[in-house]
Design a protein around this motif. Structure first.
Motif, PDB file in Angstrom:
ATOM      1  N   SER A  72      94.364   7.041 107.611  1.00 62.88           N
ATOM      2  CA  SER A  72      93.220   7.105 106.701  1.00 62.88           C
ATOM      3  C   SER A  72      92.086   7.715 107.517  1.00 62.88           C
ATOM      4  N   LYS A  73      90.901   7.702 106.991  1.00 59.01           N
ATOM      5  CA  LYS A  73      89.776   8.296 107.708  1.00 59.01           C
ATOM      6  C   LYS A  73      89.565   7.630 109.069  1.00 59.01           C
ATOM      7  N   SER A 126      97.133   4.196  99.963  1.00 60.05           N
ATOM      8  CA  SER A 126      95.990   3.601 100.664  1.00 60.05           C
ATOM      9  C   SER A 126      96.433   2.580 101.704  1.00 60.05           C
ATOM     10  N   GLU A 138      89.421  -1.018 102.266  1.00 61.12           N
ATOM     11  CA  GLU A 138      90.478  -0.163 101.728  1.00 61.12           C
ATOM     12  C   GLU A 138      90.084   1.283 101.968  1.00 61.12           C
ATOM     13  N   GLU A 139      91.039   2.073 102.439  1.00 59.79           N
ATOM     14  CA  GLU A 139      90.815   3.493 102.668  1.00 59.79           C
ATOM     15  C   GLU A 139      92.003   4.276 102.134  1.00 59.79           C
ATOM     16  N   GLN A 140      91.723   5.455 101.618  1.00 51.60           N
ATOM     17  CA  GLN A 140      92.763   6.327 101.104  1.00 51.60           C
ATOM     18  C   GLN A 140      93.556   6.941 102.254  1.00 51.60           C
ATOM     19  N   ILE A 141      94.836   7.125 102.049  1.00 51.13           N
ATOM     20  CA  ILE A 141      95.688   7.793 103.033  1.00 51.13           C
ATOM     21  C   ILE A 141      95.349   9.282 102.995  1.00 51.13           C
TER      22      ILE A 141
END
Length: 146
Positions: A72-73, A126, A138-141
């Motif tokens: 993720s980021k 995510s 939570e972070e997006q992949i």
């Protein structure tokens, strides 16, 4: 008569100055956007270079193999298969890849690892962490590799 010609010259000069200003503004915006594109491309290349340092299943033990890798980021997560067939999550912050969390995982439409009251979930979309069942991060992949 001179007054009219002077006004015409002044108007032409003002029009020329305005066109020059607009063209220079447009050119600088084009240059700025192309510089941003180069910076983004360089950033992507720079972000990819330490990826090998974060894909660490084989470094964790003899006969450990990578099942999946996620980024993720701010985080990375390795899903590793141990010699006994069980799955292990090895994850951490990109800013500090030497400090990792290592937990056994279960697979059911994503990878789930539990550490006391903390639950870590990694799926194709995510990465998330919940404390006492409440998602706190939570972070997006942004990258996935197998």
């Amino acid at each position: 008569m001179n007054f009219v010609k002077t006004n015409q010259h002044f108007l032409k000069l003002a029009l020329f100055a305005m066109m020059a200003f607009l063209l220079s503004t447009f050119s600088s915006k084009v240059l700025a956007s192309s510089n941003n594109l180069e910076a983004e491309q360089n950033t992507i290349l720079l972000a990819e270079s330490p990826r090998n340092n974060q894909r660490i299943c084989s470094q964790r033990g003899a006969n450990w193999s990578e099942v999946n890798y996620f980024e993720s980021k701010n985080y990375f997560a390795n899903i590793c298969r141990l010699p006994n067939g069980k799955l292990m999550l090895v994850a951490g912050r990109k800013s500090n890849p030497n400090q990792v969390l290592q937990l056994p995982v279960e697979f059911n439409q994503g990878y789930l690892a539990i550490d006391g009251n903390k639950t870590f979930m990694v799926s194709d979309g995510s990465m998330s962490m919940a404390i006492n069942g409440l998602v706190v991060q939570e972070e997006q992949i942004i990258y996935q590799g197998k």
